[in-house]
Design a protein around this motif. Structure first.
Motif, short mmCIF file in Angstrom:
data_model
loop_
_atom_site.label_atom_id
_atom_site.label_comp_id
_atom_site.label_asym_id
_atom_site.label_seq_id
_atom_site.Cartn_x
_atom_site.Cartn_y
_atom_site.Cartn_z
N GLN A 17 10.53 -7.18 -5.33
CA GLN A 17 10.88 -8.35 -4.52
C GLN A 17 9.66 -9.21 -4.18
OE1 GLN A 17 13.29 -7.34 -1.12
NE2 GLN A 17 15.04 -6.72 -2.38
N THR A 18 8.49 -8.62 -4.19
CA THR A 18 7.27 -9.39 -3.94
C THR A 18 6.59 -9.84 -5.24
OG1 THR A 18 6.01 -7.32 -3.78
CG2 THR A 18 6.81 -8.30 -1.72
N ASN A 19 7.28 -9.60 -6.35
CA ASN A 19 6.81 -10.04 -7.68
C ASN A 19 5.49 -9.40 -8.08
OD1 ASN A 19 9.01 -11.90 -8.10
ND2 ASN A 19 8.01 -13.30 -6.66
N ARG A 20 5.27 -8.19 -7.59
CA ARG A 20 4.09 -7.45 -8.04
C ARG A 20 4.33 -6.85 -9.42
NH1 ARG A 20 0.82 -9.59 -4.15
NH2 ARG A 20 1.54 -9.05 -2.05
N ILE A 21 5.59 -6.49 -9.68
CA ILE A 21 6.00 -6.02 -11.00
C ILE A 21 7.27 -6.75 -11.39
CG2 ILE A 21 4.93 -3.76 -10.60
CD1 ILE A 21 7.73 -2.61 -10.20
N SER A 22 7.65 -6.65 -12.65
CA SER A 22 8.86 -7.34 -13.13
C SER A 22 10.12 -6.65 -12.64
CB SER A 22 8.86 -7.39 -14.66
OG SER A 22 9.15 -6.10 -15.18
N PRO A 23 11.25 -7.35 -12.58
CA PRO A 23 12.50 -6.76 -12.10
C PRO A 23 12.99 -5.57 -12.92
CG PRO A 23 12.66 -9.15 -12.15
CD PRO A 23 11.39 -8.79 -12.86
N THR A 24 12.52 -5.47 -14.17
CA THR A 24 13.01 -4.39 -15.05
C THR A 24 12.04 -3.22 -15.16
OG1 THR A 24 12.08 -5.52 -16.98
CG2 THR A 24 14.38 -6.01 -16.41
N VAL A 43 0.63 4.48 -8.37
CA VAL A 43 1.68 3.78 -9.14
C VAL A 43 1.18 3.62 -10.56
CG1 VAL A 43 3.02 1.67 -9.39
CG2 VAL A 43 2.54 2.57 -7.11
N LYS A 44 1.84 4.31 -11.51
CA LYS A 44 1.49 4.20 -12.92
C LYS A 44 2.48 3.25 -13.59
CE LYS A 44 -0.62 8.78 -13.44
NZ LYS A 44 -0.61 10.05 -14.21
N ARG A 45 1.97 2.12 -14.04
CA ARG A 45 2.83 1.08 -14.58
C ARG A 45 3.06 1.27 -16.07
NH1 ARG A 45 1.26 -4.74 -13.15
NH2 ARG A 45 3.41 -4.94 -13.90
N SER A 46 4.09 0.62 -16.59
CA SER A 46 4.45 0.75 -18.01
C SER A 46 3.45 0.05 -18.92
CB SER A 46 5.86 0.20 -18.25
OG SER A 46 5.96 -1.12 -17.79
N ASN A 47 2.63 -0.86 -18.37
CA ASN A 47 1.63 -1.55 -19.18
C ASN A 47 0.29 -0.80 -19.20
OD1 ASN A 47 0.68 -1.94 -16.60
ND2 ASN A 47 0.71 -4.19 -16.66
N ASN A 48 0.31 0.46 -18.80
CA ASN A 48 -0.85 1.36 -18.78
C ASN A 48 -1.84 1.05 -17.65
OD1 ASN A 48 -0.03 2.94 -21.01
ND2 ASN A 48 -0.81 1.38 -22.43
N GLN A 49 -1.47 0.13 -16.77
CA GLN A 49 -2.27 -0.06 -15.56
C GLN A 49 -1.84 0.96 -14.50
OE1 GLN A 49 -2.05 -4.03 -14.03
NE2 GLN A 49 -2.84 -5.00 -15.89
N SER A 50 -2.80 1.36 -13.70
CA SER A 50 -2.49 2.26 -12.58
C SER A 50 -3.10 1.70 -11.31
CB SER A 50 -3.04 3.67 -12.85
OG SER A 50 -2.34 4.29 -13.90
N TRP A 51 -2.30 1.69 -10.25
CA TRP A 51 -2.74 1.21 -8.95
C TRP A 51 -2.69 2.35 -7.94
CZ3 TRP A 51 1.13 -3.48 -8.55
CH2 TRP A 51 0.78 -4.45 -9.50
N VAL A 52 -3.57 2.29 -6.95
CA VAL A 52 -3.45 3.12 -5.77
C VAL A 52 -3.12 2.20 -4.60
CG1 VAL A 52 -4.66 4.60 -4.12
CG2 VAL A 52 -4.98 4.95 -6.57
N LEU A 53 -2.00 2.48 -3.93
CA LEU A 53 -1.60 1.73 -2.74
C LEU A 53 -1.95 2.55 -1.50
CD1 LEU A 53 0.07 0.23 -4.97
CD2 LEU A 53 1.79 -0.18 -3.21
N LYS A 54 -2.51 1.88 -0.50
CA LYS A 54 -2.85 2.52 0.77
C LYS A 54 -2.20 1.75 1.90
CE LYS A 54 -6.98 4.00 1.59
NZ LYS A 54 -8.44 4.09 1.78
N GLN A 55 -1.61 2.49 2.83
CA GLN A 55 -0.98 1.88 4.01
C GLN A 55 -1.50 2.63 5.24
OE1 GLN A 55 3.38 2.22 4.25
NE2 GLN A 55 3.43 0.10 5.00
N ALA A 56 -2.12 1.89 6.16
CA ALA A 56 -2.79 2.51 7.30
C ALA A 56 -1.79 3.06 8.31
CB ALA A 56 -3.72 1.50 7.97
#
Length: 336
Positions: A17-24, A43-56
């Motif tokens: 919903q925040t357009n960080r990744i595609s709807p599919t 978060v391991k994405r299908s495009n081989n990118q990986s993110w680490v999300l942190k929430q305080a």
């Protein structure tokens, strides 16, 4: 929209919903455990990118009550923007995005395979090259940020340092150990008076990842413009506490301590405050040795007997403080 990133369905909806990744896109989501101050998700994405999300978290995950404003995550985001220009190349993870409303950020994940430096230490893997880098990284950050009025203004607020370090480590310990109270209160005043360079505030082996023999520094939410001796004492206390806990590796951790310190001093040759940093670092190291057994954030691997022994030893060292790292190391090890 609000989101709890430890709820995979919520996180997936949020990212779309925040357009960080595609709807599919359907990424792999893995909750990372072990941290006490943040929710952390890979978060391991299908495009081989990986993110680490942190929430305080507003209340940290420890045994005693410990609170801190979750807005500190935005201090970390600021650090992720600034530190790459002050640190050795490729030692800071790139920022992907920041969300002020939900007190979260995303950064690029460190490539796999990687190891945590604390985990390596706990399994008796003590590589001198790692210790050389451990000292060099923080020395370069301290040196490159010295005298920078722009950084002093950007990182002037020390409220997170107060709530996450000074109060739980020094003020709380002073309440629990009255015989050390006056000395710790003096250290607090000295620390507040020294505004010399950028201070990471959480310079610990647990916040270092090792990828292909290269160290990468994480967790910058306590960064501020202040006293570099705190970073040094904080790191030295970890190395000395492990020397205490692992008698068979005691000499190896002693050598590691010396390698760390030599590497650090080599990196700060141009810093005008280098001539008196050693005595301040030794003072913080002894205070942190005490705080890690009597403060709000106790080292989990020390036994109760070891905690009591380290407390007694640290109190003794505070009464007649070492003024050099060699003196600190020799007295600590001989009294064990």
């Amino acid at each position: 929209m609000s989101v709890d990133i430890e709820q995979p369905d919520q996180l997936l909806t949020y990212l779309k919903q925040t357009n960080r990744i595609s709807p599919t896109e359907i990424p792999q989501i893995q909750i990372l455990r072990g941290g006490v101050s943040n929710k952390t998700v890979l978060v391991k994405r299908s495009n081989n990118q990986s993110w680490v999300l942190k929430q305080a978290l507003p209340k940290l995950r420890v045994e005693v009550d410990w609170f801190s404003d979750p807005a500190r995550i935005h201090r970390e985001a600021l650090a992720l923007k600034i530190l790459p220009s002050l640190s050795p190349p490729n030692t800071i993870t790139p920022l992907i995005f920041e969300d002020p409303a939900n007190h979260l950020l995303a950064m690029q994940a460190v490539d796999e395979p990687h190891d945590n430096l604390k985990t390596l230490f706990m399994s008796a893997q003590i590589d001198p090259n790692h210790l050389q880098q451990f000292g060099h990284i923080i020395g370069v950050i301290h040196s490159n940020s010295t005298g920078r009025s722009d950084l002093a203004q950007l990182f002037d607020d020390r409220s997170f340092f107060e709530s996450l370090r000074i109060e739980p480590y020094y003020r709380y310990t002073a309440q629990q150990v009255p015989q050390a109270a006056s000395t710790l209160n003096h250290l607090i005043q000295t620390t507040h008076s020294r505004r010399l360079c950028l201070v990471h505030g959480d310079y610990s082996p647990k916040n270092i990842l090792v990828n292909n023999h290269k160290l990468i520094l994480l967790d910058h939410e306590v960064i501020h413009f202040g006293d570099p001796a705190f970073d040094l004492g904080f790191a030295l206390a970890h190395l000395l506490s492990k020397a205490h806990h692992f008698p068979a590796q005691r000499l190896a951790f002693a050598a590691a301590t010396q390698t760390f310190w030599t590497s650090y001093t080599n990196a700060i040759q141009s810093a005008p405050w280098r001539t008196d940093i050693e005595s301040h670092a030794a003072f913080h190291a002894v205070a942190c040795l005490l705080a890690r057994v009597a403060g709000r954030s106790k080292l989990e691997y020390l036994t109760q007997e070891e905690r009591q022994k380290q407390m007694n030893l640290a109190i003794h060292l505070l009464q007649s403080r070492p003024t050099s790292i060699d003196e600190l190391l020799n007295r600590f090890l001989s009294q064990l």
